[in-house]
Design a protein around this motif. Sequence first.
Motif, PDB file in Angstrom:
ATOM      1  N   MET A  60       0.864  -1.173   0.000  1.00 26.44           N
ATOM      2  CA  MET A  60       0.000   0.000   0.000  1.00 26.44           C
ATOM      3  C   MET A  60       0.902   1.224   0.000  1.00 26.44           C
ATOM      4  O   MET A  60       1.762   1.354   0.869  1.00 26.44           O
ATOM      5  N   GLY A  89      -7.736   7.319   6.671  1.00 27.42           N
ATOM      6  CA  GLY A  89      -8.538   8.314   5.976  1.00 27.42           C
ATOM      7  C   GLY A  89      -7.936   8.871   4.695  1.00 27.42           C
ATOM      8  O   GLY A  89      -8.522   9.736   4.068  1.00 27.42           O
ATOM      9  N   HIS A  90      -6.773   8.368   4.303  1.00 30.69           N
ATOM     10  CA  HIS A  90      -6.109   8.858   3.093  1.00 30.69           C
ATOM     11  C   HIS A  90      -6.099   7.774   2.022  1.00 30.69           C
ATOM     12  O   HIS A  90      -5.875   6.600   2.314  1.00 30.69           O
ATOM     13  N   GLU A  91      -6.312   8.189   0.791  1.00 28.28           N
ATOM     14  CA  GLU A  91      -6.294   7.252  -0.325  1.00 28.28           C
ATOM     15  C   GLU A  91      -4.897   6.662  -0.496  1.00 28.28           C
ATOM     16  O   GLU A  91      -3.898   7.366  -0.391  1.00 28.28           O
ATOM     17  N   SER A  92      -4.841   5.370  -0.747  1.00 23.64           N
ATOM     18  CA  SER A  92      -3.582   4.674  -0.994  1.00 23.64           C
ATOM     19  C   SER A  92      -3.735   3.792  -2.227  1.00 23.64           C
ATOM     20  O   SER A  92      -4.811   3.280  -2.501  1.00 23.64           O
ATOM     21  N   LEU A  93      -2.649   3.620  -2.951  1.00 22.76           N
ATOM     22  CA  LEU A  93      -2.642   2.716  -4.094  1.00 22.76           C
ATOM     23  C   LEU A  93      -2.263   1.326  -3.600  1.00 22.76           C
ATOM     24  O   LEU A  93      -1.364   1.175  -2.766  1.00 22.76           O
ATOM     25  N   ALA A 132       1.202   5.584  -0.745  1.00 19.66           N
ATOM     26  CA  ALA A 132       0.551   6.875  -0.967  1.00 19.66           C
ATOM     27  C   ALA A 132       0.776   7.296  -2.418  1.00 19.66           C
ATOM     28  O   ALA A 132       1.881   7.141  -2.950  1.00 19.66           O
ATOM     29  N   PRO A 133      -0.253   7.811  -3.102  1.00 25.39           N
ATOM     30  CA  PRO A 133      -0.136   8.158  -4.518  1.00 25.39           C
ATOM     31  C   PRO A 133       1.005   9.124  -4.831  1.00 25.39           C
ATOM     32  O   PRO A 133       1.603   9.058  -5.907  1.00 25.39           O
ATOM     33  N   ARG A 140      -0.277  -2.615 -10.220  1.00 24.50           N
ATOM     34  CA  ARG A 140      -1.370  -1.888  -9.566  1.00 24.50           C
ATOM     35  C   ARG A 140      -2.610  -2.768  -9.515  1.00 24.50           C
ATOM     36  O   ARG A 140      -2.978  -3.409 -10.508  1.00 24.50           O
ATOM     37  N   ILE A 153      -7.381   0.582  -5.196  1.00 24.06           N
ATOM     38  CA  ILE A 153      -7.239   1.729  -4.303  1.00 24.06           C
ATOM     39  C   ILE A 153      -7.793   1.341  -2.950  1.00 24.06           C
ATOM     40  O   ILE A 153      -8.815   0.665  -2.847  1.00 24.06           O
ATOM     41  N   GLY A 154      -7.110   1.757  -1.904  1.00 34.06           N
ATOM     42  CA  GLY A 154      -7.575   1.522  -0.543  1.00 34.06           C
ATOM     43  C   GLY A 154      -7.434   2.808   0.254  1.00 34.06           C
ATOM     44  O   GLY A 154      -7.058   3.857  -0.282  1.00 34.06           O
ATOM     45  N   PHE A 155      -7.728   2.715   1.528  1.00 34.25           N
ATOM     46  CA  PHE A 155      -7.618   3.881   2.402  1.00 34.25           C
ATOM     47  C   PHE A 155      -6.872   3.491   3.664  1.00 34.25           C
ATOM     48  O   PHE A 155      -7.052   2.392   4.198  1.00 34.25           O
TER      49      PHE A 155
END
Length: 75
Positions: A36, A63-67, A38-39, A55, A58-60
Amino acid sequence: MLGSWADGKGFATEAVRAAHAWSDAHLDRAAHTVCMIAPENVASIGVAAKCGYVRDGIGFFKGHESLLFRRTARP
């Protein structure tokens, strides 16, 4: 995670490849691994690509989007 002093020296790639070699040899049940990232973490995305991750979604995290990236274990 490595300190900024290690940036660009290949330590992360070397560490991931060593972990893969060990897990591929010893963990029969580990059909794949996931990372995981961070973009905005372009360097880590590059390490993941060099180490065979693709890839996968997408996950979180907190509270933040993660690839999400997946790598299939080698026999």
